[in-house]
Design an enzyme around this catalytic site. Structure first.
Site, mmCIF file in Angstrom:
data_model
loop_
_atom_site.group_PDB
_atom_site.id
_atom_site.type_symbol
_atom_site.label_atom_id
_atom_site.label_comp_id
_atom_site.label_asym_id
_atom_site.label_seq_id
_atom_site.Cartn_x
_atom_site.Cartn_y
_atom_site.Cartn_z
ATOM 1 N N SER A 137 76.229 76.924 -51.656
ATOM 2 C CA SER A 137 77.512 77.159 -50.963
ATOM 3 C C SER A 137 78.687 76.763 -51.834
ATOM 4 O O SER A 137 79.746 77.363 -51.777
ATOM 5 C CB SER A 137 77.598 76.316 -49.686
ATOM 6 O OG SER A 137 76.556 76.581 -48.844
ATOM 7 N N GLU A 368 74.828 85.349 -49.832
ATOM 8 C CA GLU A 368 76.164 85.755 -50.301
ATOM 9 C C GLU A 368 77.258 84.902 -49.661
ATOM 10 O O GLU A 368 78.334 85.395 -49.345
ATOM 11 C CB GLU A 368 76.424 87.245 -49.997
ATOM 12 C CG GLU A 368 75.435 88.198 -50.634
ATOM 13 C CD GLU A 368 75.691 88.472 -52.108
ATOM 14 O OE1 GLU A 368 76.824 88.295 -52.564
ATOM 15 O OE2 GLU A 368 74.723 88.857 -52.802
#
Ligand SMILES: Cc1cc2nc3c(=O)[nH]c(=O)nc-3n(C[C@H](O)[C@H](O)[C@H](O)COP(=O)(O)OP(=O)(O)OC[C@H]3O[C@@H](n4cnc5c(N)ncnc54)[C@H](O)[C@@H]3O)c2cc1C
Lengths: 388, 112
Positions: A137, A368
């Site tokens: 992240s 993503e």
């Protein structure tokens, strides 16, 4: 903004929709429900058809010989291409070709010759190596893979986790720390050939996406020359960010396509199935689920097309791309879940594609950039960029 | 829990009777000759009518006596199957002979 397809876009949509329904879906009836590849002869036959349609190499920019398709049209087509069992991760089993990760816009001429063009011709496949065991992240802080200067080049040491397709790729885009004192300004992007000594694909990482695995990589004294630096030294974070932002739009489009397919199945089933002497479609509880599906799909479609339109016009689209990715992955998950509920036990079986979509769609809230990171991007934009 | 890369359960004789006792679940399996040399790595996928049982019953019928087998129940039969094939290739430098006749698209793995 008007998001109704124009006549040219509608023609392409109809063409792709027909292709999915008449060519792809019938083949899936014979394939393993978790399959991600077509038999060679079917792949070739379908690729010949996409070539005849003038849509092969759909992501290849016009200047490199691809069809001249803008990002809004690309989103509309991506929504269509995802509407089959394997469609979320392998839309139309790759028969539209496409550049995918080869969009290495930062490549210099030499790198374009060695990597970009062969990839566009379908001769080389790349992987994208950002996430590490220490986290994905927040790569600016998490990246621990080091690249140290040696013999007019760099020596990489470290590990990457969850990397898709690395075992079958000929090269990868790998992010490593080149200056430990500079945080996000100390990361460099390298192009690594898979046969470079010291590059290892150590294991398969099994996930909910049981159709295709991720992998764990190790770099052990892996030396590459200066020619393998993509962009500038210590500017790799911007390369990763630009790619991730761009990627969020087609990523959202895939979620919308699957949501539409699941919703259509749920509508059909609700109209056909009776319980307690009444069609499911006549029950308000079921109608409301279908209404919520419709709202989730329209919301995601609107925001994704808005993001695409801004990108097409060359306007900043970072916040729009995050909203698109959020609404499509979260809304798409809800749509598939409700559609399974309407199908009852059949919704849980491998006879129908819903269970595969359910598993794969779950990954979309993490891949993503997880939902929380998208919300953080949006929060920063609305509260001020000095918020960290 | 440590992730077990290789299938290392004890071999069982490949007979119709043994196969009939198998669960109807999905998963992966290996077939070996009498010496334990792996001949084939297969999987029971979502289209097998009775999963591992159907696949091993078919194997027993096709191969006749003299072979051995072992199975692993695994819902991720497809990625596990690819993994076992790649690990075998890394360990032995080649695929099992019956997989090599019609090899699926595989990557390269160098397990630590
Ligand atoms: C099937 C699959 C394929 C993948 N393929 C690739 C690939 O090809 N290449 C690649 O580089 N990566 C790939 N990934 C990795 C993926 O991008 C990462 O999993 C993702 O970025 C999250 O990183 P992480 O798993 O390390 O979670 P972490 O960074 O450890 O975060 C854990 C969770 O914490 C939450 N969180 C994080 N930050 C915040 C915050 N500020 N506030 C609140 N909550 C927060 C999020 O929910 C997050 O999911 C893949 C992952 C999967 C599952």
């Amino acid at each position: 903004m008007d998001f109704e397809p124009n006549s040219e876009q509608q023609m392409l949509i109809d063409q792709v929709r027909r292709f999915v329904r008449e060519e792809v879906i019938p083949l899936e009836a014979k394939l393993d429900p978790d399959a991600s590849e077509l038999p060679d002869e079917d792949f070739k036959r379908l690729t010949d058809k996409t070539k005849a349609m003038g849509l092969f190499g759909i992501d290849i920019p016009k200047e490199f010989g691809g069809p001249d398709i803008d990002i809004v049209t690309r989103v509309l087509l991506a929504i269509e291409m995802a509407q089959h069992r394997a469609g979320l991760y392998v839309p139309c089993y790759g028969t539209f070709g496409g550049a995918g990760l080869a969009q290495i816009f930062e490549a210099n001429e030499d790198q374009k010759e060695r990597y970009l063009y062969p990839t566009l011709r379908g001769e080389k496949k790349p992987f994208f190596g950002l996430t590490e065991p220490s986290g994905g992240s927040d790569p600016a802080r998490a990246i621990q893979t080091k690249a140290e200067r040696k013999d007019n080049g760099w020596v990489l040491n470290g590990a990457k986790l969850f990397i898709s397709g690395a075992d079958r790729a000929q090269y990868g885009i790998v992010f490593a720390r080149t200056d430990a004192s500079k945080g996000r300004n100390g990361i460099t992007c390298f192009i690594i050939d898979s046969d470079t000594p010291g590059f290892h694909v150590r294991r398969v990482v099994h996930t909910l996406r049981s159709s295709s695995y991720a992998t764990e990589l190790e770099f052990k004294d892996c030396w590459v020359s200066d020619h393998q630096v993509l962009g500038e030294v210590n500017k790799g974070f911007a390369v990763a960010n630009a790619r991730l932002t761009r990627q969020r739009i087609p990523y959202a489009a895939g979620c919308i396509g699957v949501a539409i397919a699941a919703h259509e199945m749920a509508i059909e089933w609700a109209k056909m199935r009776s319980t307690f002497g009444e069609k499911l479609a006549n029950r308000q509880a079921v109608q409301w689920m279908l209404v919520d599906n419709e709202i989730d799909i329209r919301t995601a479609r609107h925001f994704t097309l808005e993001a695409a339109e801004k990108a097409r016009r060359g306007l900043p689209f970072r916040i729009e791309a995050s909203i698109a990715k959020l609404t499509a992955s979260e809304g798409g998950g809800r749509v598939v879940d409700r559609s399974m509920q309407i199908h009852g036990g059949m919704g849980m079986t491998k006879d129908l594609p819903l269970e595969r979509w359910y598993r794969e769609m779950r990954i979309r809230r993490v891949g993503e950039g997880p939902s929380e990171v998208q919300r953080m991007v949006i929060a920063r934009e609305i509260l001020g960029s000095n918020l960290r | 829990m440590a992730i077990r890369l290789r299938l290392d359960k004890p071999w069982q004789p490949l007979t119709p009777e043994q196969a009939t006792r198998l669960p109807g679940q999905l998963g992966v399996y290996q077939i070996a000759d009498a010496n334990g040399t792996v001949l084939y790595i297969g999987h029971a996928g979502g289209r097998s009518p009775f999963g591992l049982r159907s696949e091993l019953q078919r194997e027993a019928k096709d191969r006749g006596p003299g072979c051995q087998f072992r199975v692993e129940v695994n819902m991720q039969y497809r990625t596990r199957w690819f993994e076992l094939l790649m690990v075998h290739q890394a360990d032995h430098g080649a695929l099992p002979p019956d997989n090599a006749k019609n090899p699926p698209p595989l990557g390269r793995l160098s397990p630590a």
